[in-house]
Design a protein around this motif. Structure first.
Motif, PDB file in Angstrom:
ATOM      1  N   MET A   1      52.578  51.196  29.915  1.00 33.35           N
ATOM      2  CA  MET A   1      51.552  50.914  30.913  1.00 33.35           C
ATOM      3  C   MET A   1      52.104  50.021  32.019  1.00 33.35           C
ATOM      4  N   PRO A   2      51.739  50.326  33.268  1.00 32.58           N
ATOM      5  CA  PRO A   2      52.239  49.517  34.390  1.00 32.58           C
ATOM      6  C   PRO A   2      51.732  48.085  34.302  1.00 32.58           C
ATOM      7  N   THR A   3      52.463  47.216  34.976  1.00 32.47           N
ATOM      8  CA  THR A   3      52.003  45.833  35.112  1.00 32.47           C
ATOM      9  C   THR A   3      50.948  45.784  36.197  1.00 32.47           C
ATOM     10  N   VAL A   4      49.804  45.256  35.859  1.00 33.02           N
ATOM     11  CA  VAL A   4      48.716  45.179  36.835  1.00 33.02           C
ATOM     12  C   VAL A   4      48.229  43.742  36.918  1.00 33.02           C
ATOM     13  N   ALA A   5      47.776  43.380  38.112  1.00 28.27           N
ATOM     14  CA  ALA A   5      47.261  42.023  38.322  1.00 28.27           C
ATOM     15  C   ALA A   5      45.802  41.926  37.886  1.00 28.27           C
ATOM     16  N   THR A   6      45.069  43.022  38.097  1.00 25.46           N
ATOM     17  CA  THR A   6      43.666  43.054  37.684  1.00 25.46           C
ATOM     18  C   THR A   6      43.428  44.354  36.941  1.00 25.46           C
ATOM     19  N   ALA A   7      42.294  44.426  36.261  1.00 23.93           N
ATOM     20  CA  ALA A   7      41.961  45.640  35.511  1.00 23.93           C
ATOM     21  C   ALA A   7      42.033  46.835  36.449  1.00 23.93           C
ATOM     22  N   SER A   8      42.785  47.854  36.044  1.00 29.45           N
ATOM     23  CA  SER A   8      43.032  49.005  36.910  1.00 29.45           C
ATOM     24  C   SER A   8      42.800  50.294  36.144  1.00 29.45           C
ATOM     25  N   GLU A   9      42.438  51.318  36.882  1.00 27.04           N
ATOM     26  CA  GLU A   9      42.205  52.630  36.276  1.00 27.04           C
ATOM     27  C   GLU A   9      43.232  53.623  36.788  1.00 27.04           C
ATOM     28  N   PHE A  10      43.831  54.373  35.884  1.00 21.99           N
ATOM     29  CA  PHE A  10      44.785  55.415  36.247  1.00 21.99           C
ATOM     30  C   PHE A  10      44.213  56.751  35.787  1.00 21.99           C
ATOM     31  N   PRO A  11      43.929  57.651  36.740  1.00 22.00           N
ATOM     32  CA  PRO A  11      43.329  58.935  36.364  1.00 22.00           C
ATOM     33  C   PRO A  11      44.257  59.795  35.528  1.00 22.00           C
ATOM     34  N   LEU A  12      43.666  60.477  34.567  1.00 28.02           N
ATOM     35  CA  LEU A  12      44.353  61.450  33.720  1.00 28.02           C
ATOM     36  C   LEU A  12      43.483  62.693  33.781  1.00 28.02           C
TER      37      LEU A  12
END
Lengths: 418, 330
Positions: B294-305
């Protein structure tokens, strides 16, 4: 295509003449090996790594005389283009794409395979920030960290908007140099022999519905046109920027000269992208190509071993990309003087052609005789191979054969055509 | 409903797993998970018995606005039929006994598990009868099970599910340390053609509808359509194992945005050369195992699948269909 006068080659005299010519022009031939026919090959959009794109509409021309309402991206003030401009950047660049939306529905851009895409402006959509209809804007930015072949496309109602034409290619060139596909010496390709082959399908009835504000029922999707670089066959044979295809600027013909360890050792690079909704089994008929990368990642074993493989049919699924290296080997070395084809060619009165890409002789670089009245598309005795989707129903323009996802490989004699 | 995050462990293994978590917590908190070598916790094969029941039922989709007759497997003799069927989850090497009872289906039903060392049963058992299947689940992997009788009708009706065979090393998909993972998600892909299922339910299949007329209108992940599909929750740096099972009759290419995933296995077979992709293509009947960091994110993030064949509609409306989100927290 240039018309060519038919030439008769009398074996005896021609042999001496050609022999003398070869001695004189060999240095010239060697220099010409890097000069493919004009108007072919991958074209990068101007500028970068910041690009200003507009989402707009246009009408696409088909070989059977149809005019189809399309959406697409463009980097100028005019109509959209299909596909969108090919964005070329270098590894490590910070890429910024500023989107202005001139379409009547919100649109956006996603960059499959890119990590860390940030957005500014626009309003949050399901996948990413969206530019509002009729003049809205949004910007996208990312670091082009990994070289390779990628696509960009609308991230809004993707099944509808990408089908309408909102797609394009993104090329990230490796730090190793612009004539490498990846940061690996084995991916070096011949300069000016770089080809984009981007697939897409079009359902003209759904496009018609969108043009007339009738909505889009995805259940009815039934493509009638299949395109390479936005053009169905035979329009994809026309050169880049053909004036009669003003909004479909990219041709698809692949051109090579025979492999030679000394004078022509490097392969051509084929960049496959499927922006459509169907899978396409691409068949480089008569040849293999060597698949070296998938979705922007070099194919390697667990310890960095070469993971490439040769294919004569490459299934490219929706959204996928592949890179392949291609070389053509003159295995038989047919030569009218030293190694003639051991069959008797029928007399002209027993030959029939309907439009000819055949030169009239089986010898590379030696055009022969053709019956009077034949339309001659062959320039100087080059070979043509029909490369195509191996799904027969995709080789059509609205159900009429002789169209669709078909292309030419063109093998020029060493030195190219004069 | 069908949870996408799988942490199914038989009671005997819970202690072992809890021990793993307790040992690993100081390492996991605020940093990347421990390397596989630091957690060589093993789980052992053991005899497993699963009682399956095949019965008629109803599938509610799109917030209940769509109701479709189905046939499905369940572990309860009184139902309801489930779509997809219950996950069969065993440790590699376990002797498995599955009893299959045809509760109320008007035709024979059977069990077929491609890749599993069991004789394929295309005859099955009639209404009221029970079949017994005995085999050893010898190889780790992700598998599809379904009824091998009249497949072109019974699979669209819903008679399918997933089987997971686990490596004896906890937290690895296969007997290879490279397949270690932190989170796990099972995605069973399938389609629904309401008219097709209705015809089978009414007994008019073969006249009003045949397999030729199969025209799905709903595109499912684990029996749901977007926006009812379960998201996949993970943390930056987690290695997320995605087990794809295509129980449908169509090819499904599942694009992910913002990352690549690494394909480690197909059809329960560990690939000699794993490869990275953002668009894994699942042919009908295939399974694949992919792991993504999983990518490093600063805030909660959504990645479409999402399905890149464009199966993103619920009937005439969209967005919908075969789509979900990877929800990654910092």
């Amino acid at each position: 295509m240039k018309r060519l006068l038919r030439r008769k080659i009398k074996l005896g005299v021609a042999g001496l003449f050609v022999g003398a010519l070869l001695v004189m022009v060999l240095p010239v031939i060697a220099a010409r090996l890097q000069a493919p026919p004009s108007g072919l090959g991958l074209v990068c959009a101007a500028g970068g790594p910041t690009f200003n794109l507009r989402a707009a509409d246009m009408r696409m021309i088909t070989p059977d005389g149809n005019s189809i309402y399309m959406w697409g991206f463009t980097d100028d003030a005019g109509p959209a283009q299909a596909p969108g401009p090919t964005l070329c950047v270098n590894e490590g660049d910070t890429v910024t794409v500023n989107l202005t939306n001139d379409l009547p529905l919100p649109v956006s851009i996603v960059f499959p395979g890119q990590a860390g895409v940030s957005t500014s402006g626009g309003s949050p959509g399901l996948f990413t920030a969206e530019a509002a209809a009729s003049g809205g804007t949004a910007s996208y930015s990312f670091v082009a960290a990994e070289p390779g072949t990628y696509l960009y496309e609308s991230g809004t109602d993707t099944h509808m908007q990408v089908q309408m034409g909102l797609y394009g290619a993104l090329i990230i060139r490796p730090a190793m140099g612009a004539n490498y596909a990846y940061n690996d010496a084995s991916t070096q390709f011949a300069p000016q022999r770089e080809y984009l082959l981007m697939f897409h399908e079009i359902d003209p009835l759904l496009h018609d519905a969108v043009e007339h504000g009738e909505g889009y029922d995805a259940r009815l999707f039934h493509p009638r046109y299949y395109t390479i670089n936005g053009r169905p066959f035979p329009d994809d044979l026309a050169p880049n920027d053909a004036p009669w295809l003003p909004d479909q600027p990219y041709g698809a013909v692949v051109s090579v000269e025979p492999y030679d360890a000394t004078t022509n050792p490097l392969p051509a690079l084929l960049r496959f992208v499927n922006a459509g909704l169907d899978s396409h089994p691409f068949h480089p008929h008569g040849n293999h190509h060597r698949v070296i990368a998938h979705d922007g990642r070099l194919l390697q074993g667990p310890n960095g071993e070469d993971g490439s493989y040769e294919k004569f049919t490459l299934l490219v699924n929706p959204g996928q990309t592949f890179d392949a290296l291609f070389q053509w080997y003159d295995l038989e070395g047919w030569n009218s003087l030293t190694n003639p084809v051991p069959v008797t060619v029928p007399g002209l009165q027993n030959q029939v052609f309907e439009g000819s890409w055949y030169s009239g002789s089986p010898y590379l670089g030696e055009p022969g005789d053709l019956p009077v009245g034949t339309t001659i598309n062959n320039e100087c005795g080059e070979y043509y191979f029909m490369w195509h989707s191996h799904e027969g129903q995709e080789m059509v323009n609205w159900d009429e054969g002789g169209g669709g996802l078909v292309d030419w490989l063109r093998v020029d004699p060493p030195g190219g055509c004069p | 409903m069908h949870a996408k995050m799988i942490k199914k462990l038989s009671p005997g293994l819970v202690v072992a797993v809890v021990a793993v978590l307790m040992i690993s917590v100081p390492v996991l908190a605020g940093s990347k998970p421990a390397s596989p070598a630091a957690r060589p916790v093993l789980q052992v094969p053991a005899p497993v018995t699963v009682d399956l029941y095949a019965m008629q039922g109803t599938l509610l989709l799109d917030g209940g606005s769509v109701s479709v007759p189905i046939w499905g497997f369940t572990t309860s003799a009184t139902g309801p039929a489930a779509l997809p069927g219950p996950v069969i989850d065993v440790v590699a090497g376990s002797p498995v006994t599955i009893t299959l009872t045809n509760v109320d289906l008007p035709e024979n039903v059977s069990l077929v598990i491609p890749g599993m060392d069991m004789a394929p049963d295309t005859t099955g058992v009639a209404l009221g009868d029970t079949a017994t299947y005995i085999f050893t689940a010898s190889e780790p992997g992700t598998y599809l099970y379904y009824s091998g009788v009249d497949e072109q009708a019974q699979m669209p009706m819903g008679l399918y599910g997933a089987m997971i065979v686990r490596s004896t090393t906890v937290g690895q998909a296969y007997d290879d340390a490279a397949t270690a993972y932190d989170e796990e998600a099972l995605l069973v892909l399938s389609e629904i053609d309401p008219d097709f299922n209705e015809a089978i339910f009414l007994g008019t299949y073969g006249t009003s509808q045949t397999a030729f007329d199969y025209a799905p209108e709903y595109w499912l992940i684990n029996g749901e359509v977007y926006p009812d599909t379960d998201p996949i929750a993970a943390t930056s740096g987690d290695r997320v194992l995605v087990r794809y099972v295509n129980a449908g009759s169509r090819e499904h290419t599942m694009m992910v945005l913002g990352m690549h995933m690494r394909t480690y296995a197909a059809d329960g077979f560990l690939l000699p050369s794993p490869f990275d992709t953002f668009s894994p293509a699942l042919a009908a009947g295939q399974t694949q195992d992919l792991i993504a960091t999983m990518p490093t994110v600063a805030t909660a993030s959504e990645f479409p699948l999402f399905n890149r064949e464009g199966y993103l509609n619920n009937g005439q409306t969209s967005p919908g269909g075969m789509m979900t989100m990877l929800q990654v927290g910092p």
